[in-house]
Write a protein that holds these residues in place. Structure first.
Motif, PDB file in Angstrom:
ATOM      1  N   UNK A  29      -8.088   4.623  -9.158  1.00  0.00           N
ATOM      2  CA  UNK A  29      -8.566   3.831  -9.283  1.00  0.00           C
ATOM      3  C   UNK A  29      -9.727   2.800  -9.558  1.00  0.00           C
ATOM      4  N   UNK A  30     -11.184   2.951  -9.921  1.00  0.00           N
ATOM      5  CA  UNK A  30     -11.840   2.279 -10.665  1.00  0.00           C
ATOM      6  C   UNK A  30     -11.473   1.722 -11.537  1.00  0.00           C
ATOM      7  N   UNK A  31     -10.956   2.337 -12.358  1.00  0.00           N
ATOM      8  CA  UNK A  31     -10.252   1.912 -13.595  1.00  0.00           C
ATOM      9  C   UNK A  31      -9.189   0.386 -13.881  1.00  0.00           C
ATOM     10  N   UNK A  32      -8.427   0.787 -12.668  1.00  0.00           N
ATOM     11  CA  UNK A  32      -7.016  -0.250 -12.885  1.00  0.00           C
ATOM     12  C   UNK A  32      -7.485  -1.578 -13.613  1.00  0.00           C
ATOM     13  N   UNK A  49      -8.347  -5.830  -3.306  1.00  0.00           N
ATOM     14  CA  UNK A  49      -7.328  -5.271  -5.133  1.00  0.00           C
ATOM     15  C   UNK A  49      -8.899  -3.922  -4.949  1.00  0.00           C
ATOM     16  N   UNK A  50      -9.880  -4.303  -4.662  1.00  0.00           N
ATOM     17  CA  UNK A  50     -11.081  -3.213  -4.944  1.00  0.00           C
ATOM     18  C   UNK A  50     -11.179  -2.118  -3.967  1.00  0.00           C
ATOM     19  N   UNK A  51     -10.286  -1.970  -3.194  1.00  0.00           N
ATOM     20  CA  UNK A  51     -10.066  -0.689  -2.495  1.00  0.00           C
ATOM     21  C   UNK A  51      -8.823   0.404  -3.581  1.00  0.00           C
ATOM     22  N   UNK A  52      -8.818   1.814  -2.374  1.00  0.00           N
ATOM     23  CA  UNK A  52      -8.053   2.674  -3.729  1.00  0.00           C
ATOM     24  C   UNK A  52      -6.757   2.148  -2.158  1.00  0.00           C
ATOM     25  N   UNK A  53      -5.894   2.333  -2.953  1.00  0.00           N
ATOM     26  CA  UNK A  53      -4.763   2.988  -1.719  1.00  0.00           C
ATOM     27  C   UNK A  53      -4.239   3.709  -1.230  1.00  0.00           C
ATOM     28  N   UNK A  54      -4.675   4.306  -1.639  1.00  0.00           N
ATOM     29  CA  UNK A  54      -4.524   6.862  -1.339  1.00  0.00           C
ATOM     30  C   UNK A  54      -5.106   6.542  -0.119  1.00  0.00           C
ATOM     31  N   UNK A 111       9.829   6.614   4.878  1.00  0.00           N
ATOM     32  CA  UNK A 111       9.768   5.906   3.443  1.00  0.00           C
ATOM     33  C   UNK A 111       8.558   5.069   3.607  1.00  0.00           C
ATOM     34  N   UNK A 112       6.717   4.984   2.972  1.00  0.00           N
ATOM     35  CA  UNK A 112       5.662   4.592   2.389  1.00  0.00           C
ATOM     36  C   UNK A 112       5.855   3.886   1.307  1.00  0.00           C
ATOM     37  N   UNK A 113       4.917   2.223   0.726  1.00  0.00           N
ATOM     38  CA  UNK A 113       4.068   2.030  -0.081  1.00  0.00           C
ATOM     39  C   UNK A 113       2.580   1.649  -0.033  1.00  0.00           C
ATOM     40  N   UNK A 114       1.804   1.967  -0.538  1.00  0.00           N
ATOM     41  CA  UNK A 114       0.039   1.937  -0.223  1.00  0.00           C
ATOM     42  C   UNK A 114       0.192   1.593  -1.604  1.00  0.00           C
ATOM     43  N   UNK A 115      -0.338   0.117  -1.461  1.00  0.00           N
ATOM     44  CA  UNK A 115      -0.672  -0.897  -2.683  1.00  0.00           C
ATOM     45  C   UNK A 115      -1.652  -1.627  -2.117  1.00  0.00           C
ATOM     46  N   UNK A 116      -2.449  -2.285  -3.134  1.00  0.00           N
ATOM     47  CA  UNK A 116      -3.775  -3.007  -3.885  1.00  0.00           C
ATOM     48  C   UNK A 116      -2.988  -3.773  -4.327  1.00  0.00           C
ATOM     49  N   UNK A 117      -1.799  -4.395  -4.821  1.00  0.00           N
ATOM     50  CA  UNK A 117      -1.819  -5.213  -6.181  1.00  0.00           C
ATOM     51  C   UNK A 117      -2.157  -4.728  -7.229  1.00  0.00           C
ATOM     52  N   UNK A 118      -2.177  -3.664  -7.734  1.00  0.00           N
ATOM     53  CA  UNK A 118      -2.750  -3.840  -9.164  1.00  0.00           C
ATOM     54  C   UNK A 118      -2.421  -2.268  -9.051  1.00  0.00           C
ATOM     55  N   UNK A 119      -2.183  -1.167  -8.300  1.00  0.00           N
ATOM     56  CA  UNK A 119      -1.908  -0.013  -8.477  1.00  0.00           C
ATOM     57  C   UNK A 119      -1.062   0.484  -6.773  1.00  0.00           C
TER      58      UNK A 119
END
Length: 835
Positions: free
Chosen positions: A770-773, A81-86, A103-111
């Protein structure tokens, strides 16, 4: 650290399951989620190592999503969660390349970012695509170079309508060509329309995927949209198009237009009539209202590759913007509202509608990739008039004695009696007309002035087709009655109370009335001239139904019987008359010949009774000023006073007779638990409700239920009782209840469901970094649900948040987000739904 890993894993798993992906085999289908090669998973250990999944093989767990044959379809790169998916983009790219996955999905659960490696950069999504959507999308191979190099000429649409038109003998014969074009409905692009489509090619060649066309009303935006749609479909740069409109009546209009222009090559469908087969169409037309809050359940982000918003300035806020941003792919906005059409607004109060709409317009430029303030293509009303394609109005500024005083700085003075029996002076302004201030004499003078000064039909001589815009439904009803009374007196025998027709949402078939009026058969044909095709009804009286996008070229008169404070509404209403038109008539002579009479529409007239042109244009050069003197004096209101029933009947005793007390448990009363089922059966007995709901006409459906079903002696249904019977943890709207009854939604959403939706909408619209999500999610939820937090933020007394759980989230936000979140909630979120 492990807590953020576990939360991310839980959220990612949930999103996968919501998109119908499977970790395990079930009775009908095999699992289609596989973890990174070399890592195995069982029912027991999916939870065991979930809280440390980034410390497994290579430090990550990549979810590999499979097709029905077990072949790789998508790589999902998961981060804490605390890392940027990018941060995982390049590693995901290499992994996808190594197994040939597109196809690719980059996710941290919130973004979450979706990335089609063949068509551009990662884009933010709020839901994961389904397997079916990806499979369909896999056949789509975008080719921007083909789009850029496509040859587009004036007959780009005509070639689809009739591919062999150029070799037809009637086309080759110049004397027959005009009739040939008309009979076949062939559409040829004007120079500016051709340039608009070519501007898309230029923008794509420069790497842009968002476009904005700013074009005056009447310049043929739907035809241009059809050419753009053909360009993208023909060059395989989209497999399916979503065309969004903001009004029900525009759905049918758009569907008919696209069918007329493109049916030989592409299929068009209106979503609400093709819910189970929309994916068979190449072009799907829908109102934003039809999709409501369920678009994320109805569609995957990859279902459409080109999204066109017919009224771009209406697609930049709330649910409309959320729908628009939900899908990946190209975005085109169409608007008739120019950015610089407002004058002298720099120093006005921010609550002034002109300033509010200016901000929205500027935001629309940003939304459509035009941060510089220049649209992708512009063609103004001035351009259209100069080139001979549009007409400017003749403005009749008509003011009575009363409206003159209403428009004055002081307002109109009326002496009334207060509660103590003392005289009190009350002042009314033009904003109060037909809301707090009623004057039959004024309305009669409005109608008389219109009847005596309206432009006539150049063929029949009767009053030209007209639209009148009123303050409210009740006002429209009054004006309709007055006009019909005038018509009966002046044109005896010509009309039977059908000279004027009320066209508002409470009138059954109102939408069809607008279509019939445009087709010149509202209540039949004119009685003034045999065989002349023009509507018997001459005037449509409305409030707002016939503004945006309504296409009726032979309109000759517009009446503004209300003050207008929205610049967008003003521009749109004015645009109803700007279209050119040729009035034609064929008459059989005694010799059997046919005489043709053709008269071009050279002007149209706007009756402005409330100084709207002066309000918006300040020094507008009026072509005509009508003096309408009305002798009147202010009078004390002498109608029946309000009645306080307690005081009125206080002398009549009504003693309490019996009283029994019974405590109801948590399970509620049986009638409460059974009520919803009974209500559903009752509603379904009224077929008109189902018809209105499935047609998307919820306002009329709700009014019908309130009038014909609610509070009747049989059951005494009401919204509060139905709310209790559903046992949902929030207040429901009548619209939601009707949607559930007619299977437009699978279930009533809980308060948490709605909060998550609002967070996803906000994120998809404003795309925070990312830091504001997480702070945004937490603060947005608190501001919506917590009265204390709202009061503190609105008052600016931030120190009071010291003991609030949302304190740290508020501190983590910049001033921009602290201002944007409350503004978003105030403008677009109904707090009643969370009570």
């Amino acid at each position: 650290m492990r807590d953020t890993e576990a939360k991310a894993r839980i959220k990612i798993n949930k999103l996968l399951e919501e998109a119908s992906w499977r970790f395990f085999d079930n009775e009908n289908r095999r699992a289609n989620i596989q973890l990174e090669q070399g890592v195995s998973i069982t029912n027991q250990d999916i939870d065991a190592f979930g809280d440390d999944f980034e410390n497994t093989h290579k430090g990550y767990i990549d979810f590999l999503l499979l097709d029905d044959n077990g072949f790789p379809l998508l790589v999902l790169e998961a981060k804490r969660e605390d890392k940027n998916p990018l941060d995982g983009k390049e590693q995901a790219r290499e992994y996808a390349k190594s197994i040939d996955v597109r196809y690719i999905i980059l996710s941290n659960g919130n973004l979450h970012y979706f990335w089609d490696r063949e068509s551009g950069n990662p884009t933010i999504i709020t839901q994961f695509p389904t397997q079916e959507s990806l499979k369909s999308h896999s056949t789509f191979k975008p080719n921007p170079n083909a789009l850029v190099n496509e040859l587009i000429e004036v007959d780009y649409i005509a070639k689809t309508q009739k591919p062999d038109y150029a070799t037809d003998p009637r086309w080759l014969d110049e004397e027959q060509r005009k009739d040939f074009i008309k009979e076949n409905g062939l559409m040829f692009l004007r120079d500016y329309q051709l340039n608009a489509v070519k501007s898309i090619q230029k923008a794509v060649s420069e790497g842009n995927n968002r476009f904005l066309f700013e074009m005056a009303t009447g310049t043929g935006k739907t035809l241009i949209a059809a050419a753009v749609i053909k360009l993208f479909l023909r060059t395989s740069n989209t497999k399916r198009v979503l065309f969004l409109v903001d009004r029900i009546e525009l759905e049918d209009q758009a569907e008919k237009a696209f069918t007329r222009y493109l049916k030989n090559d592409y299929q068009t469908a209106v979503y609400k009539r093709a819910r189970n087969k929309w994916n068979n169409a190449d072009i799907v037309v829908s109102t934003v209202q039809s999709l409501n809050d369920k678009f994320a359940q109805l569609f995957s982000p990859t279902d459409f590759d080109l999204i066109i918003s017919d009224e771009a300035h209406r697609s930049i806020g709330g649910n409309a913007r959320a729908v628009f941003e939900y899908f990946t792919g190209y975005k085109l906005g169409l608007t008739a509202t120019p950015k610089d059409y407002l004058k002298n607004i720099e120093n006005i109060h921010e609550r002034d509608p002109r300033e509010i709409e200016r901000r929205l317009l500027l935001d629309s430029y940003k939304t459509f990739g035009c941060e510089s303030g220049e649209p992708t293509y512009r063609y103004s009303l001035i351009d259209g008039v100069k080139d001979g394609w549009l007409i400017n109005p003749v403005v009749a500024d008509a003011r009575t004695e009363i409206t003159t005083q209403l428009l004055s700085d002081q307002g109109y003075s009326v002496m009334t009696m207060d509660d103590k029996g003392e005289e009190k002076e009350m002042f009314y302004t033009h904003r109060d007309f037909e809301r707090k201030f009623f004057s039959k004499k004024t309305n009669m003078e409005f109608c008389k002035t219109f009847m005596e000064n309206a432009l006539p039909d150049p063929i029949s001589g009767e009053i030209g087709k007209s639209i009148i815009f009123c303050v409210s439904q009740k006002h429209a009803s009054k004006i309709t009655q007055l006009l019909n009374e005038f018509a009966h007196e002046v044109y005896s025998g010509k009309y039977n109370s059908d000279f004027a027709v009320q066209v508002t949402s409470v009138i059954p078939m109102a939408q069809q009335f607008t279509i019939n009026f445009a087709n010149n058969n509202l209540n039949g044909q004119t009685k003034w001239l045999d065989t002349y095709k023009s509507s018997k009804t001459r005037v449509c009286v409305t409030v707002g139904m016939m503004t945006t996008g309504y296409d009726c070229q032979d309109i000759q008169n517009l009446c503004l019987l209300r003050p207008i404070f929205s610049p967008t509404d003003f521009v749109q209403i004015k645009g109803r008359g700007t279209r050119t038109f040729t009035f034609s008539y064929k008459e059989k002579t005694y010799s059997g010949d046919i005489d043709k009479l053709n008269v071009d529409k050279e002007k149209f007239k706007i009756f402005d009774y409330f100084a709207n042109f002066e309000y918006f244009e300040e020094k507008y050069n009026y072509d005509e000023v009508l003096k309408v003197p009305v002798k009147t004096t202010a009078k004390t209101y002498n109608g029946p006073p309000p009645i306080d029933i307690d005081i009125f009947k206080s002398h009549i005793p009504d003693p309490l007779r019996t009283m029994q007390m019974r405590e109801i448990g948590l399970e509620g009363m049986k009638i409460d638990r059974m009520l919803f089922g009974h209500f559903e059966e009752t509603v379904k007995q009224h077929s008109v409700v189902e018809e209105l709901v499935l047609d998307g006409n919820f306002k009329v459906a709700e009014d019908y239920v309130r009038e014909h079903i609610f509070d009747k002696p049989e059951e005494y249904y009401n919204l509060e009782k139905l709310q209790k019977s559903t046992q949902v943890d929030r207040k429901l709207t009548l619209r939601e209840i009707l949607e559930k009854i007619f299977n437009l939604i699978p279930k009533f959403k809980s308060k948490d469901d709605l909060l998550e939706e609002e967070c996803n909408k906000f994120i998809s619209i404003y795309k925070p970094t990312m830091e504001f999500i997480l702070p945004i999610r937490n603060f947005l939820k608190a501001y919506i649900t917590d009265t204390f937090v709202r009061n503190v933020i609105d008052s600016g007394e931030y120190a009071k948040l010291a003991t609030s759980p949302v304190r740290d989230d508020f501190r983590a936000l910049t001033n921009e987000w602290r201002e944007k979140i409350p503004l978003y909630v105030k403008n677009y979120v109904s707090l009643i739904s969370f009570m």
